[in-house]
Design a protein around this motif. Structure first.
Motif, PDB file in Angstrom:
ATOM      1  N   ASN A  32       4.079  -8.306   4.645  1.00 18.15           N
ATOM      2  CA  ASN A  32       4.618  -6.939   4.750  1.00 18.15           C
ATOM      3  C   ASN A  32       4.528  -6.113   3.459  1.00 18.15           C
ATOM      4  O   ASN A  32       5.183  -5.081   3.353  1.00 18.15           O
ATOM      5  CB  ASN A  32       6.063  -6.958   5.250  1.00 18.15           C
ATOM      6  CG  ASN A  32       6.123  -6.721   6.747  1.00 18.15           C
ATOM      7  OD1 ASN A  32       5.109  -6.649   7.421  1.00 18.15           O
ATOM      8  ND2 ASN A  32       7.315  -6.604   7.270  1.00 18.15           N
ATOM      9  N   ARG A  33       3.742  -6.577   2.494  1.00 22.93           N
ATOM     10  CA  ARG A  33       3.625  -5.805   1.247  1.00 22.93           C
ATOM     11  C   ARG A  33       2.985  -4.443   1.504  1.00 22.93           C
ATOM     12  O   ARG A  33       3.354  -3.452   0.888  1.00 22.93           O
ATOM     13  CB  ARG A  33       2.783  -6.582   0.230  1.00 22.93           C
ATOM     14  CG  ARG A  33       3.528  -7.716  -0.394  1.00 22.93           C
ATOM     15  CD  ARG A  33       2.745  -8.356  -1.503  1.00 22.93           C
ATOM     16  NE  ARG A  33       3.194  -9.727  -1.682  1.00 22.93           N
ATOM     17  CZ  ARG A  33       2.640 -10.601  -2.478  1.00 22.93           C
ATOM     18  NH1 ARG A  33       1.586 -10.269  -3.182  1.00 22.93           N
ATOM     19  NH2 ARG A  33       3.107 -11.822  -2.571  1.00 22.93           N
ATOM     20  N   CYS A  34       1.998  -4.423   2.393  1.00 23.22           N
ATOM     21  CA  CYS A  34       1.310  -3.157   2.698  1.00 23.22           C
ATOM     22  C   CYS A  34       2.278  -2.169   3.351  1.00 23.22           C
ATOM     23  O   CYS A  34       2.255  -0.976   3.041  1.00 23.22           O
ATOM     24  CB  CYS A  34       0.112  -3.410   3.594  1.00 23.22           C
ATOM     25  SG  CYS A  34       0.523  -4.214   5.157  1.00 23.22           S
ATOM     26  N   VAL A  35       3.124  -2.672   4.231  1.00 25.75           N
ATOM     27  CA  VAL A  35       4.093  -1.817   4.929  1.00 25.75           C
ATOM     28  C   VAL A  35       5.073  -1.219   3.924  1.00 25.75           C
ATOM     29  O   VAL A  35       5.398  -0.032   3.971  1.00 25.75           O
ATOM     30  CB  VAL A  35       4.847  -2.633   6.008  1.00 25.75           C
ATOM     31  CG1 VAL A  35       5.910  -1.797   6.693  1.00 25.75           C
ATOM     32  CG2 VAL A  35       3.857  -3.192   7.023  1.00 25.75           C
ATOM     33  N   GLU A  36       5.518  -2.047   2.988  1.00 30.15           N
ATOM     34  CA  GLU A  36       6.512  -1.603   2.009  1.00 30.15           C
ATOM     35  C   GLU A  36       5.936  -0.615   1.000  1.00 30.15           C
ATOM     36  O   GLU A  36       6.610   0.314   0.574  1.00 30.15           O
ATOM     37  CB  GLU A  36       7.074  -2.819   1.259  1.00 30.15           C
ATOM     38  CG  GLU A  36       8.032  -3.622   2.117  1.00 30.15           C
ATOM     39  CD  GLU A  36       8.220  -5.035   1.606  1.00 30.15           C
ATOM     40  OE1 GLU A  36       7.839  -5.325   0.455  1.00 30.15           O
ATOM     41  OE2 GLU A  36       8.750  -5.874   2.374  1.00 30.15           O
TER      42      GLU A  36
END
Ligand code: SF4
Ligand code: SF4
Length: 105
Positions: free
Chosen positions: A87-91
């Motif tokens: 979820n790094r991209c989402v954050e």
């Protein structure tokens, strides 16, 4: 020369891909929010699995594409199968344009 007619070739059974217990995450990118991905590139920099790629949609001969012009570039999750759902991209996405979910079925 060896007689090849006596060589035993193992039978290959076709794999039913629908029965494999492999599920890849579904990565959706809202194009109305992500308009200048080549200028932003934050998801590309943040993803540890190098899932994303940016490509130019409007290649014009002898003309340099402007990364700040909306709609010229597009980001795609080309290696979705490598996603570990961190979820790094989402954050990190400043436009809140990415959704990562586990596909059902
Ligand atoms: S971080 Fe968001 S806005 Fe930036 S390129 Fe990726 S999807 Fe587009
Ligand atoms: S969830 Fe993690 S591994 Fe998957 S695309 Fe986003 S940053 Fe990459």
């Amino acid at each position: 020369m060896a007689d090849r007619s006596k060589v035993k070739v193992p039978k290959v059974t076709p794999v039913d891909l629908t029965r494999l217990p492999v599920k890849f995450p579904k990565i959706e990118i809202d194009r109305t929010k992500c308009t200048v991905p080549f200028w932003c590139k934050k998801c590309l920099q943040a993803c540890p699995q190098v899932v994303f790629q940016v490509y130019c949609k409007q290649l014009l001969k002898l003309k340099e594409s402007d990364p700040r012009e909306p709609g010229v570039y597009e980001v795609l999750p080309v290696r979705r199968d490598k996603c570990n759902m961190c979820n790094r991209c989402v954050e990190i996405c400043p436009e809140n344009a990415i959704a990562v979910t586990l596909q059902e079925g």
